[in-house]
Design a protein around this motif. Structure first.
Motif, PDB file in Angstrom:
ATOM      1  N   THR A 125      14.180  -0.940   5.575  1.00  0.00           N
ATOM      2  CA  THR A 125      13.636  -1.080   6.455  1.00  0.00           C
ATOM      3  C   THR A 125      11.455  -0.949   6.167  1.00  0.00           C
ATOM      4  O   THR A 125      11.441  -1.717   7.104  1.00  0.00           O
ATOM      5  N   GLY A 126      12.048  -1.373   5.651  1.00  0.00           N
ATOM      6  CA  GLY A 126      10.363  -2.459   5.242  1.00  0.00           C
ATOM      7  C   GLY A 126      10.099  -3.917   6.142  1.00  0.00           C
ATOM      8  O   GLY A 126       8.896  -3.827   6.385  1.00  0.00           O
ATOM      9  N   LEU A 127      11.449  -4.549   5.832  1.00  0.00           N
ATOM     10  CA  LEU A 127      11.587  -6.043   5.710  1.00  0.00           C
ATOM     11  C   LEU A 127      11.940  -6.412   7.349  1.00  0.00           C
ATOM     12  O   LEU A 127      12.286  -7.156   7.261  1.00  0.00           O
ATOM     13  N   LYS A 128      12.726  -4.834   7.873  1.00  0.00           N
ATOM     14  CA  LYS A 128      13.563  -5.020   8.866  1.00  0.00           C
ATOM     15  C   LYS A 128      13.536  -6.047  10.338  1.00  0.00           C
ATOM     16  O   LYS A 128      13.711  -6.940  10.336  1.00  0.00           O
ATOM     17  N   ASP A 129      11.527  -5.788  10.019  1.00  0.00           N
ATOM     18  CA  ASP A 129      11.455  -7.103  11.620  1.00  0.00           C
ATOM     19  C   ASP A 129      11.014  -8.163  11.311  1.00  0.00           C
ATOM     20  O   ASP A 129      10.775  -8.824  12.289  1.00  0.00           O
ATOM     21  N   LYS A 169      11.186   3.562  -5.622  1.00  0.00           N
ATOM     22  CA  LYS A 169      11.178   3.611  -4.416  1.00  0.00           C
ATOM     23  C   LYS A 169      10.849   2.414  -3.479  1.00  0.00           C
ATOM     24  O   LYS A 169      12.107   2.143  -2.611  1.00  0.00           O
ATOM     25  N   ALA A 170      10.282   1.780  -3.991  1.00  0.00           N
ATOM     26  CA  ALA A 170       9.923   0.696  -3.039  1.00  0.00           C
ATOM     27  C   ALA A 170      10.979  -0.029  -2.831  1.00  0.00           C
ATOM     28  O   ALA A 170      11.366  -0.696  -1.555  1.00  0.00           O
ATOM     29  N   SER A 171      12.400  -0.502  -4.168  1.00  0.00           N
ATOM     30  CA  SER A 171      13.087  -1.328  -3.382  1.00  0.00           C
ATOM     31  C   SER A 171      14.135  -0.211  -2.631  1.00  0.00           C
ATOM     32  O   SER A 171      14.859  -1.230  -1.722  1.00  0.00           O
ATOM     33  N   SER A 172      14.038   1.499  -2.784  1.00  0.00           N
ATOM     34  CA  SER A 172      14.605   1.313  -1.618  1.00  0.00           C
ATOM     35  C   SER A 172      14.360   1.976  -0.395  1.00  0.00           C
ATOM     36  O   SER A 172      14.759   1.887   0.873  1.00  0.00           O
ATOM     37  N   ALA A 217       3.282  12.388 -14.414  1.00  0.00           N
ATOM     38  CA  ALA A 217       3.007  11.066 -14.838  1.00  0.00           C
ATOM     39  C   ALA A 217       4.320  10.628 -14.122  1.00  0.00           C
ATOM     40  O   ALA A 217       4.903  10.563 -13.645  1.00  0.00           O
ATOM     41  N   VAL A 218       3.765   9.418 -13.105  1.00  0.00           N
ATOM     42  CA  VAL A 218       4.213   8.482 -13.018  1.00  0.00           C
ATOM     43  C   VAL A 218       4.558   7.452 -13.223  1.00  0.00           C
ATOM     44  O   VAL A 218       3.565   6.446 -13.429  1.00  0.00           O
ATOM     45  N   THR A 219       5.788   6.652 -13.265  1.00  0.00           N
ATOM     46  CA  THR A 219       6.055   5.683 -13.993  1.00  0.00           C
ATOM     47  C   THR A 219       6.606   4.490 -13.438  1.00  0.00           C
ATOM     48  O   THR A 219       6.302   4.761 -12.033  1.00  0.00           O
ATOM     49  N   THR A 243       1.016  -1.014   0.378  1.00  0.00           N
ATOM     50  CA  THR A 243       0.597  -0.755   0.356  1.00  0.00           C
ATOM     51  C   THR A 243       0.865   1.048  -0.056  1.00  0.00           C
ATOM     52  O   THR A 243       0.660   1.991  -1.077  1.00  0.00           O
ATOM     53  N   LYS A 244       2.070   1.389   0.792  1.00  0.00           N
ATOM     54  CA  LYS A 244       3.094   2.559   0.775  1.00  0.00           C
ATOM     55  C   LYS A 244       3.371   2.728  -0.394  1.00  0.00           C
ATOM     56  O   LYS A 244       3.936   4.148  -0.911  1.00  0.00           O
ATOM     57  N   MET A 245       4.238   1.850  -1.194  1.00  0.00           N
ATOM     58  CA  MET A 245       4.373   1.258  -2.158  1.00  0.00           C
ATOM     59  C   MET A 245       3.456   2.332  -3.709  1.00  0.00           C
ATOM     60  O   MET A 245       4.422   3.068  -4.101  1.00  0.00           O
TER      61      MET A 245
END
Length: 89
Positions: A69-73, A62-65, A53-55, A38-40
């Motif tokens: 942090t999103g999977l650290k837990d 953005k998701a790869s960066s 336009a957002v490609t 959802t955040k992605m």
């Protein structure tokens, strides 16, 4: 006979507790993945794009960066991601 029934009951209770813990972990993992996804895609919100336009590439960049942090837990999910996509170098 009563001792065998009690032993069976205790064994069943332990098995149920283990299964509940596993199911709760899977539910929590699914919630984290859902929040991450959802955040992605919030980057594709037109109000954030400011008329540009957002490609798909920008969304994925953005998701790869954010993935570390999103999977650290969740080290298990992070390991699965590394297997499928390769670890960060």
């Amino acid at each position: 006979m009563a001792g065998a029934g009690l032993l069976l009951l205790v064994g069943f209770a332990v098995a149920q507790a283990v299964e509940l813990r596993r199911i709760s972990g899977e539910r929590d993992r699914a919630d984290r993945i859902s929040q991450f996804m959802t955040k992605m895609f919030k980057v594709s919100n037109p109000s954030q794009a400011r008329g540009n336009a957002v490609t798909a590439r920008e969304i994925l960049d953005k998701a790869s960066s954010d993935i570390d942090t999103g999977l650290k837990d969740d080290p298990e999910l992070q390991a699965k991601n590394d297997v499928h996509h390769g670890p960060d170098l």
